[in-house]
Design an enzyme around this catalytic site. Sequence first.
Site, PDB file in Angstrom:
ATOM      1  CG  HIS A 187     -35.472  -9.871   8.501  1.00 40.19           C
ATOM      2  ND1 HIS A 187     -36.484  -9.808   9.438  1.00 40.19           N
ATOM      3  CD2 HIS A 187     -35.270 -11.193   8.271  1.00 40.19           C
ATOM      4  CE1 HIS A 187     -36.869 -11.035   9.751  1.00 40.19           C
ATOM      5  NE2 HIS A 187     -36.150 -11.898   9.038  1.00 40.19           N
ATOM      6  CG  HIS A 242     -32.931 -15.701   7.442  1.00 43.30           C
ATOM      7  ND1 HIS A 242     -32.639 -15.982   8.756  1.00 43.30           N
ATOM      8  CD2 HIS A 242     -34.063 -14.945   7.464  1.00 43.30           C
ATOM      9  CE1 HIS A 242     -33.575 -15.443   9.540  1.00 43.30           C
ATOM     10  NE2 HIS A 242     -34.444 -14.804   8.779  1.00 43.30           N
ATOM     11  CG  HIS A 245     -36.570 -13.704  13.386  1.00 44.85           C
ATOM     12  ND1 HIS A 245     -35.264 -13.357  13.223  1.00 44.85           N
ATOM     13  CD2 HIS A 245     -37.029 -14.034  12.147  1.00 44.85           C
ATOM     14  CE1 HIS A 245     -34.938 -13.470  11.942  1.00 44.85           C
ATOM     15  NE2 HIS A 245     -35.984 -13.888  11.263  1.00 44.85           N
ATOM     16  CD  GLU A 284     -41.727 -15.047  10.907  1.00 43.70           C
ATOM     17  OE1 GLU A 284     -40.921 -15.514  11.727  1.00 43.70           O
ATOM     18  OE2 GLU A 284     -41.661 -15.281   9.676  1.00 43.70           O
ATOM     19  CG  ASP A 343     -37.687 -13.595   6.335  1.00 38.93           C
ATOM     20  OD1 ASP A 343     -36.658 -13.801   6.998  1.00 38.93           O
ATOM     21  OD2 ASP A 343     -38.818 -13.984   6.716  1.00 38.93           O
ATOM     22  CG  ASP A 344     -35.905 -16.925   4.506  1.00 38.60           C
ATOM     23  OD1 ASP A 344     -34.754 -17.238   4.826  1.00 38.60           O
ATOM     24  OD2 ASP A 344     -36.800 -16.638   5.341  1.00 38.60           O
TER      25      ASP A 344
HETATM   26  N1  ADE Z   1     -35.288 -18.507   9.383  1.00 41.78           N
HETATM   27  C1  ADE Z   1     -35.310 -18.122   8.105  1.00 41.78           C
HETATM   28  N2  ADE Z   1     -36.375 -17.352   7.876  1.00 41.78           N
HETATM   29  C2  ADE Z   1     -37.034 -17.219   9.044  1.00 41.78           C
HETATM   30  C3  ADE Z   1     -38.196 -16.530   9.462  1.00 41.78           C
HETATM   31  N3  ADE Z   1     -38.932 -15.802   8.625  1.00 41.78           N
HETATM   32  N4  ADE Z   1     -38.587 -16.641  10.743  1.00 41.78           N
HETATM   33  C4  ADE Z   1     -37.873 -17.380  11.597  1.00 41.78           C
HETATM   34  N5  ADE Z   1     -36.778 -18.034  11.251  1.00 41.78           N
HETATM   35  C5  ADE Z   1     -36.351 -17.958   9.992  1.00 41.78           C
HETATM   36 ZN    ZN Z   2     -36.247 -13.938   9.183  1.00 42.45          ZN
END
Ligand code: ADE
Ligand code: ZN
Length: 316
Positions: free
Chosen positions: A14, A16, A194, A197, A275-276
């Site tokens: 996971h 991006h 997703h 969340e 994630d990011d």
């Molecule tokens: N795009 C990038 N990170 C995300 C996340 N945590 N949830 C939904 N979309 C995303």
């Molecule tokens: Zn994500």
Amino acid sequence: MHQWINELPKAELHLHLEGSLEPELLFALAERNKIALPWADVDSLRSAYAFNNLQEFLDLYYQGANVLRTEQDFYDLTWAYLLKCKEQGVVHTEPFFDPQTHTDRGIPFEVVLRGIQQALVDGEKQLGIGYGLILSFLRHLPEEEAFKTLEQAMPFRDAFVAVGLDSSEMGFPPRLFERVFAKARSEGLLTVAHAGEEGPPEYIWEALDLLKIERIDHGVRAIEDERLMQRIIDEQIPLTVCPLSNTKLCVFDDMRQHNILQMLERGVKVTVNSDDPAYFGGYVAENFIALHDSLGMTREQAQRLAQNSMDARLVR
Ligand code: ADE
Ligand code: ZN
């Protein structure tokens, strides 16, 4: 602990790619592409990384992605992430990219894909990192737009292993994308989404039953629905959990409240992901460290989490 975590072989499921854009690279690309930025320097950009929810983050994340223009930019972005993988013992990665974030700005699909793909190919050859690329649809846009994106992707069908669903969750339930996911499956693509969340357990049910997903991205709200928990445990459906993301976006007030180890001990196939990472303060290793520091994760639990990530790969 840090060194031990780095040496543990693991997969990241996971991530991006646009969320791995570090402020330093963002500024370098802005200069290379002659784009004016609203932040004076790297530090003032970093100080804007304080979010109350998913949407506040997404607003900045899409703004940051605006510096990505050329094939080389997408290559450099992906390569920088792969070097981090190498450093942290990530032997396999299944990253997302959001084509619509770029095609809607006039960047051709092919430019985005070729840059990413070349870096992944080089990463496998030079760094030994396995991969499977996931094309993610933006759920705040209509399904019709997702269909167009899938159509643009089809000449490059072999470059992907799956389609995903990301962006603003609340108000955009998985059922809105049932038809485009069916179309992707008919092309032989796997599916992930997703769900859970910020959104309710109902969205996770829809993702499983209507989108026929192989893995749930996040899924931390599954714990609110006992029948759903039983299904996830019985069917060993993997959850790609992102602890630092969840605390940065206030899904949990504090890491000490995070439910990942509770789920692990109940037999849920949970995995640890970043994630990011450029926005949330760390890559996979920092996520493991946070679980150790705040939740007392043991080495045995870390080993199970890492093994789960290897077991939950779509590509082997
Ligand atoms: N795009 C990038 N990170 C995300 C996340 N945590 N949830 C939904 N979309 C995303
Ligand atoms: Zn994500």
